[in-house]
Write a protein that holds these residues in place. Structure first.
Motif, PDB file in Angstrom:
ATOM      1  N   ILE A   7       0.837  -1.198   0.000  1.00 45.88           N
ATOM      2  CA  ILE A   7       0.000   0.000   0.000  1.00 45.88           C
ATOM      3  C   ILE A   7       0.871   1.246   0.000  1.00 45.88           C
ATOM      4  O   ILE A   7       0.650   2.181  -0.754  1.00 45.88           O
ATOM      5  CB  ILE A   7      -0.925  -0.003   1.238  1.00 45.88           C
ATOM      6  CG1 ILE A   7      -1.914  -1.166   1.166  1.00 45.88           C
ATOM      7  CG2 ILE A   7      -1.673   1.317   1.351  1.00 45.88           C
ATOM      8  CD1 ILE A   7      -2.761  -1.314   2.404  1.00 45.88           C
ATOM      9  N   LEU A  10       2.352   2.375  -3.272  1.00 50.00           N
ATOM     10  CA  LEU A  10       1.449   3.085  -4.169  1.00 50.00           C
ATOM     11  C   LEU A  10       1.543   4.587  -3.961  1.00 50.00           C
ATOM     12  O   LEU A  10       1.276   5.359  -4.873  1.00 50.00           O
ATOM     13  CB  LEU A  10       0.002   2.633  -3.919  1.00 50.00           C
ATOM     14  CG  LEU A  10      -0.345   1.194  -4.290  1.00 50.00           C
ATOM     15  CD1 LEU A  10      -1.777   0.904  -3.883  1.00 50.00           C
ATOM     16  CD2 LEU A  10      -0.139   0.937  -5.768  1.00 50.00           C
ATOM     17  N   CYS A  11       1.912   4.998  -2.755  1.00 49.85           N
ATOM     18  CA  CYS A  11       1.907   6.416  -2.409  1.00 49.85           C
ATOM     19  C   CYS A  11       3.297   7.012  -2.295  1.00 49.85           C
ATOM     20  O   CYS A  11       3.434   8.186  -1.995  1.00 49.85           O
ATOM     21  CB  CYS A  11       1.177   6.619  -1.083  1.00 49.85           C
ATOM     22  SG  CYS A  11      -0.512   5.994  -1.114  1.00 49.85           S
ATOM     23  N   PHE A  64      -5.323   5.785  -6.158  1.00 54.02           N
ATOM     24  CA  PHE A  64      -5.743   6.439  -4.926  1.00 54.02           C
ATOM     25  C   PHE A  64      -7.170   6.110  -4.497  1.00 54.02           C
ATOM     26  O   PHE A  64      -7.583   6.484  -3.408  1.00 54.02           O
ATOM     27  CB  PHE A  64      -5.611   7.966  -5.087  1.00 54.02           C
ATOM     28  CG  PHE A  64      -4.237   8.390  -5.524  1.00 54.02           C
ATOM     29  CD1 PHE A  64      -3.183   8.412  -4.626  1.00 54.02           C
ATOM     30  CD2 PHE A  64      -4.000   8.760  -6.848  1.00 54.02           C
ATOM     31  CE1 PHE A  64      -1.922   8.806  -5.028  1.00 54.02           C
ATOM     32  CE2 PHE A  64      -2.750   9.156  -7.250  1.00 54.02           C
ATOM     33  CZ  PHE A  64      -1.697   9.177  -6.341  1.00 54.02           C
ATOM     34  N   THR A  67      -7.033   3.207  -1.479  1.00 54.31           N
ATOM     35  CA  THR A  67      -5.933   3.095  -0.522  1.00 54.31           C
ATOM     36  C   THR A  67      -6.392   3.310   0.917  1.00 54.31           C
ATOM     37  O   THR A  67      -6.016   2.565   1.826  1.00 54.31           O
ATOM     38  CB  THR A  67      -4.828   4.107  -0.864  1.00 54.31           C
ATOM     39  OG1 THR A  67      -4.385   3.879  -2.200  1.00 54.31           O
ATOM     40  CG2 THR A  67      -3.658   3.957   0.087  1.00 54.31           C
ATOM     41  N   TYR A  68      -7.182   4.339   1.155  1.00 50.50           N
ATOM     42  CA  TYR A  68      -7.621   4.613   2.535  1.00 50.50           C
ATOM     43  C   TYR A  68      -8.440   3.452   3.083  1.00 50.50           C
ATOM     44  O   TYR A  68      -8.255   3.049   4.243  1.00 50.50           O
ATOM     45  CB  TYR A  68      -8.429   5.910   2.590  1.00 50.50           C
ATOM     46  CG  TYR A  68      -8.911   6.234   3.977  1.00 50.50           C
ATOM     47  CD1 TYR A  68      -8.040   6.746   4.941  1.00 50.50           C
ATOM     48  CD2 TYR A  68     -10.238   6.011   4.347  1.00 50.50           C
ATOM     49  CE1 TYR A  68      -8.480   7.026   6.229  1.00 50.50           C
ATOM     50  CE2 TYR A  68     -10.680   6.291   5.628  1.00 50.50           C
ATOM     51  CZ  TYR A  68      -9.792   6.800   6.561  1.00 50.50           C
ATOM     52  OH  TYR A  68     -10.224   7.063   7.840  1.00 50.50           O
ATOM     53  N   GLN A  70      -8.169   0.321   2.281  1.00 50.40           N
ATOM     54  CA  GLN A  70      -7.233  -0.760   2.574  1.00 50.40           C
ATOM     55  C   GLN A  70      -6.507  -0.524   3.901  1.00 50.40           C
ATOM     56  O   GLN A  70      -6.262  -1.458   4.670  1.00 50.40           O
ATOM     57  CB  GLN A  70      -6.208  -0.887   1.447  1.00 50.40           C
ATOM     58  CG  GLN A  70      -6.790  -1.392   0.140  1.00 50.40           C
ATOM     59  CD  GLN A  70      -5.709  -1.551  -0.912  1.00 50.40           C
ATOM     60  OE1 GLN A  70      -4.695  -2.182  -0.677  1.00 50.40           O
ATOM     61  NE2 GLN A  70      -5.924  -0.939  -2.070  1.00 50.40           N
TER      62      GLN A  70
END
Length: 449
Positions: A7, A10-11, A64, A67-68, A70
């Motif tokens: 995760i 990704l950011c 995006f 993600t939150y 997850q």
């Protein structure tokens, strides 16, 4: 944790300027809050629209969207969110806030180009809090007086910290003159909520050592620091006032005139050998996180570290490339290839860089007859253990030299864990007591272990 790091990756892209989703006048904190709201709401399209052109080529809005969710699936519900904080280091401005989930704490971090486009968005583990007692002034053990250091018509205000034993008992005590790093520092060498010179002064006073600290000439006079007939170089910026402060210390009735030491931090450490060579009153020097390599090499290393840290492949990479061009020109000083039209690093004049190119701190230090102590934080990314190793090799023949490194300390002498970042400088972490204890032991002729 494997799924968690997928995760994070990704950011962790370094993102970097294009559309006009946010107006130029919109402040960075407002932009950061808006992106955070998009992130929590899973509005990947809105985040994508804020990215700069390079980031948009690299990423998809789908990155995006989920993600939150997850994060909450893995770490539980979000329990609290910290206030926004801002940190700037060498032109890189970060905005961040901490998010505490049921089972983990994360830091949400952003950075923007000058036009407001987002170049960095990260979610990473929140640094572990470091328990450190706050520095306190104990009036039973010490007192402070205002002083003025005078040199070449300039007057810089300062503070004399005296242990009570030197006042009440009429006992002359050793004295340390603190010499700042680069930049227009105040007498405490204040960075964010941290005041390392104040902490050192109070810590040394507890050990029975007097301390002189003063506002740097650039702090008091700005650009008007050069006396008539001189030029702007490290002597006029730093060394002249340090030599004057040593001379002042020798006149104080509470101070043992044969036990005056110079402690230089960062660039002050670089110049400590020079100060000692210029003043017969210096009994010894302490080099604290002092560079051993050329300043231009360290600037490149610091900037590359910050670009890598932020992942900024846009403006950050462009700034690094320009710095490399300027540094290459510095290396051509004195040769026909030097170009007068290329700006020099940090906006410093040619004479300043010529001085640094000719100044060799390692031979200067190894030639000293007085005791030398080198102290270094192992987590310091600004002046690294590579510099420490060079001091070690240069001072091996000197039986009066001692060296010690501290595993937990960064450049500001803050304790921490893991990789050091500029964000630590915004956290109040005083200089730990063992640093002034080691300095005081060295002054009294003890082995620093």
């Amino acid at each position: 944790m494997k799924h968690f790091y997928s995760i994070i990756l990704l950011c962790l892209w370094g993102l970097g300027s294009a559309e006009t989703g946010f107006a130029q006048h919109d402040g960075g904190l407002a932009r950061a809050q808006r992106v955070y709201d998009y992130f929590v709401a899973g509005q990947g399209d809105s985040i994508y629209a804020v990215l700069n052109a390079e980031a948009q080529r690299m990423l998809s809005p789908l990155v995006f969207n989920d993600t939150y969710r997850q994060l909450e699936t893995q770490f539980g519900q979000l329990k609290s969110v910290g206030t926004w904080k801002r940190n700037e280091e060498q032109g890189v401005v970060f905005y961040y806030r901490d998010m505490t989930f049921e089972r983990y704490a994360l830091r949400f971090l952003l950075a923007f180009d000058k036009d407001g486009r987002m170049n960095t968005i990260r979610v990473m583990p929140t640094p572990e809090p470091v328990e450190a007692p706050q520095a306190t002034f104990d009036e039973k053990m010490m007192e402070e007086r205002d002083i003025v250091v005078k040199c070449d018509g300039y007057c810089v205000p300062g503070t004399l910290t005296l242990p009570r034993i030197s006042v009440a008992g009429h006992v002359k005590v050793p004295c340390v003159v603190l010499v700042h790093g680069s930049g227009p520092h105040d007498r405490d060498e204040t960075v964010g909520p941290n005041k390392p010179f104040r902490d050192l002064a109070w810590g040394l006073a507890r050990q029975g050592v007097a301390v002189i600290r003063y506002d740097k000439r650039t702090k008091v006079y700005g650009t008007g620091i050069v006396p008539e007939g001189k030029r702007l170089d490290p002597d006029t910026e730093t060394c002249d006032d340090a030599v004057a402060a040593v001379a002042l210390a020798a006149t104080l009735p509470e101070v043992a005139a044969d036990s005056i030491f110079v402690l230089g931090h960062s660039q002050g450490g670089l110049l400590a050998p020079r100060i000692a060579r210029r003043s017969d009153a210096v009994a010894g020097i302490i080099i604290l996180a002092g560079p051993a390599r050329p300043l231009e090499d360290i600037l490149i290393e610091q900037s590359a570290y910050l670009v890598d840290l932020s992942g900024d492949t846009g403006e950050g990479k462009a700034r690094l490339d320009e710095l490399r061009r300027q540094v290459e020109n510095v290396r051509r000083l004195g040769s026909p290839d030097f170009c007068d039209t290329i700006p020099l690093p940090l906006g410093l004049p040619k004479e300043y860089w010529e001085y640094l190119r000719h100044y060799k701190p390692l031979p200067e230090a190894s030639a000293l007859k007085c005791p030398v102590l080198v102290l270094q934080g192992e987590r310091d990314y600004q002046v690294t253990m590579q510099d420490y190793g060079m001091w070690l090799m240069a001072l091996l023949p000197n039986r009066k030299a001692q060296l010690k490194s501290y595993p937990a300390l960064n450049h500001l002498l803050q304790e921490g864990k893991g990789k050091s970042t500029p964000l630590e400088y915004n956290e109040a972490r005083p200089v730990p007591a063992y640093v002034p204890e080691d300095v005081a032991g060295f002054i009294r002729g003890k082995d620093v272990r």
